[in-house]
Design a protein around this motif. Structure first.
Motif: not given
Lengths: 282, 282
Positions: B124-148
């Motif tokens: 069984r697999l548990v995926l936490v706080g993550t996403g798929p290949r080519g997900g939304e806003g996942m290619a580069t850091r989004m503004p919130e993450a850049q700031q953080i």
């Protein structure tokens, strides 16, 4: 004292707003009762005993017909606002001052209206297989729902295999188990709804689902802890609407179940009761 | 026999693929172990004892550093495919033939790769706080993450208050409790990662997140029962990516928590352990 269950609980009546409301009340007393609000054209007898009796082990369960539905008197209003007002009148007529509210499908709209109109009455909210005002694909029936509600079924209650379950073998097998439980009560069963119910509810759905400016803004007024539950493949009210509810309600948890459509709580009744109980008892 | 916990479990080592992997293993033996895969620049010591010890009551917990991270030798590859292959080699080097896999954040990508590359190894697999290949806003850091990630923190580990928690008072208060637990182990603590880790992981993130044709098609190959968990307000990997995972994986349940960001499992550790345990034991 007789301990009643889904099978044996007598239908009782209470008057409010000029309506004689039919209801059943059973389960463990002493805490906050959980009030169930039913789906399109459904009655007290459209709940799954695996769900209602599952909750009844730990809390009081109240099932009722809103105005104009089955053994309740009056007429079905053509807005969810008025259905919500009737539900509030019913709950208060029982002398209750604090309840948990569960709304399934179009009565998830009623549950939202109850909470907006009587915030002090509602402790926690459970929204199952439902969506927000002006949600995606909610103004008119989507193609899948048109096909499902346009077909004929023999026996007629097999419609729920298509409404509540996906087409997978596993989901359909769970659906047949649900139908067995659904049919189990044979004495003092609630009558089917009359021919005026579906048109009135359909008119209300059109108003609720209609697109509008900033459709989800009103959800910020629902401050109660809320649990949003659905199947990941709901074809009656698209599952994305459950995600939209979670994203826009100030304090909402979301659970989506795999390979499940509109009636995911009937596909996974034990898991659903466990998840909701954890939420209500938190 | 000493019963080890998150605080006391010694760091052990095992060789595979030419890498000396550091790991800790503790908890109740006899069932299927749960293997934890850590976030960006994190080590064995970046897990929350409330989570790891919570699971350890009922199952074996295995924490490890993938290649090139902290006390593990080797270099961090610049693709998640290779990180997945290293993780598979590590698990097999322990002599294990069936495990449950939990991946958090970018190691949710590793967990997906483990499952794709060694499907028979994963129950069984548990995926936490993550996403798929080519997900939304996942290619580069989004503004919130850049700031953080662009800000400085004193002490430095207060960065996790911004990465894992929302700005609400309730979430920040939960974050400060998390930091206390996080700092509790003082003996034999894992060293911080070296300066080569972040650039290599960042390069890998760019490749994983890059837009492509039919990005989610590969998810159909992950047949394991999967639980997807996130906060409803994740600003590091947007929460909609958890919804996308659920919608495209063949057998996935989704849970989103209220008023929670990237590290929702540290905001609600008891609830998270209860939800995941129900899923793993189903």
């Amino acid at each position: 004292m007789t301990i009643h269950t889904h099978q044996t609980a007598p239908t009782q009546f209470v008057e409010a707003n000029g309506i004689r409301f039919a209801y059943r009340r059973f389960g463990k007393r002493g805490g906050v009762p959980l009030v169930f609000n039913q789906h399109f054209t459904g009655t007290i007898d459209h709940w799954d005993p695996a769900v209602t009796d599952g909750f009844a082990k730990d809390r009081e369960v109240i099932l009722f017909n809103n105005a104009g539905v089955s053994s309740s008197s009056g007429e079905v209003p053509t807005t969810f606002e008025k259905m919500g007002a009737n539900a509030v009148a019913f709950i208060k007529a029982l002398g209750l001052t604090k309840v948990d509210v569960l709304g399934f499908s179009i009565s998830g709209f009623v549950a939202q209206e109850i909470t907006l109109q009587a915030p002090d009455l509602v402790r926690r909210l459970v929204l199952v297989g439902t969506g927000p005002r002006g949600g995606e694909g909610m103004a008119t029936r989507m193609p899948e729902a048109q096909q499902i509600f346009g077909a004929t079924y023999d026996p007629p209650d097999e419609i729920w295999l298509s409404v509540h379950f996906t087409r997978s073998n596993a989901s359909q097998a769970a659906g047949r188990e649900f139908l067995k439980r659904f049919r189990r009560r044979t004495e003092n069963r609630d009558p089917q709804v009359n021919e005026k119910v579906a048109p009135a509810q359909t008119e209300a759905i059109g108003k609720w689902g209609a697109p509008r400016e900033s459709p989800f803004e009103y959800l910020k007024s629902i401050r109660q802890p809320t649990l949003v539950v659905n199947g990941g493949k709901d074809v009656i009210i698209y599952s994305v609407n459950s995600f939209i509810l979670q994203q826009n309600l100030p304090n909402a948890q979301l659970i989506l179940y795999p390979d499940a459509s509109h009636g995911s709580q009937y596909q996974y009744p034990e898991l659903f009761v466990a998840h909701v109980s954890m939420f209500l008892d938190a």
